[in-house]
Motif scaffolding. Structure first.
Motif, mmCIF file in Angstrom:
data_model
loop_
_atom_site.group_PDB
_atom_site.id
_atom_site.type_symbol
_atom_site.label_atom_id
_atom_site.label_comp_id
_atom_site.label_asym_id
_atom_site.label_seq_id
_atom_site.Cartn_x
_atom_site.Cartn_y
_atom_site.Cartn_z
ATOM 1 N N ARG A 95 0.708 -1.418 -0.273
ATOM 2 C CA ARG A 95 -0.185 0.067 0.356
ATOM 3 C C ARG A 95 0.460 1.321 0.039
ATOM 4 N N GLN A 96 2.425 1.193 0.190
ATOM 5 C CA GLN A 96 2.691 2.178 0.950
ATOM 6 C C GLN A 96 2.028 3.271 2.092
ATOM 7 N N ASN A 97 1.377 3.237 1.861
ATOM 8 C CA ASN A 97 1.011 3.891 3.208
ATOM 9 C C ASN A 97 1.182 4.758 4.543
ATOM 10 N N THR A 98 2.325 4.251 5.147
ATOM 11 C CA THR A 98 3.107 4.869 5.897
ATOM 12 C C THR A 98 4.173 4.182 6.324
ATOM 13 N N ASP A 99 4.969 4.532 6.589
ATOM 14 C CA ASP A 99 7.048 4.418 6.918
ATOM 15 C C ASP A 99 7.150 3.712 8.410
ATOM 16 N N ASN A 100 6.472 3.467 9.090
ATOM 17 C CA ASN A 100 5.547 3.791 10.133
ATOM 18 C C ASN A 100 4.686 3.557 11.070
ATOM 19 N N GLN A 101 4.316 2.034 10.906
ATOM 20 C CA GLN A 101 2.764 1.574 11.269
ATOM 21 C C GLN A 101 2.095 1.657 12.486
#
Length: 137
Positions: A95-101
């Motif tokens: 998804r490339q939705n975050t760099d820190n979940q």
């Protein structure tokens, strides 16, 4: 049979890590900065590490004094959470939705993390105790 199952799972996780490495490599090739998305990188590295951790679990299963069903359940719970963690990293990499979940966690993240901690540590304690019982006492 319990050791065989765990070794098969270690091999499958390792194979998954190799496939994730191809995904990571392709992202590095096609990225302007020549880096993969952080969670693609994390998924690849975690899968490699978890595959070898699963090999260690297989050794504890093999040398444990507990019945096979106890070993399989303990190992299975640990491995299930290994795979769930990898799947989460793959999801975020896809998804490339975050760099820190954990920066903006979704509902259920804290419960999942608590279950992961208890299950992984608890499963390893059971297997390690079986190893100690059989090999040292």
């Amino acid at each position: 049979m319990d050791t065989t199952v765990v070794l098969l799972l270690a091999g499958l996780i390792f194979l998954g890590a190799l496939v994730l490495g191809v995904w990571k490599y392709r992202q590095i090739l096609h990225s302007e900065r020549h880096v993969a998305h952080p969670y693609v990188d994390i998924a690849h590295r975690a899968a490699l590490l978890y595959s070898f951790a699963t090999l260690l679990i297989a050794v504890f299963v093999e040398l444990s004094g507990w019945p096979p069903v106890v070993n399989l359940v303990a190992a299975g719970v640990v491995i299930l959470f290994f795979v769930a963690a990898i799947a989460t990293y793959v999801y975020h990499g896809w998804r490339q939705n975050t760099d820190n979940q954990l920066r903006h966690p979704v509902r259920g993240t804290a419960a999942f993390m608590s279950a992961l901690i208890v299950s992984e540590i608890g499963g390893v304690i059971v297997l390690l105790a079986g190893f100690v019982q059989a090999q040292l006492w």
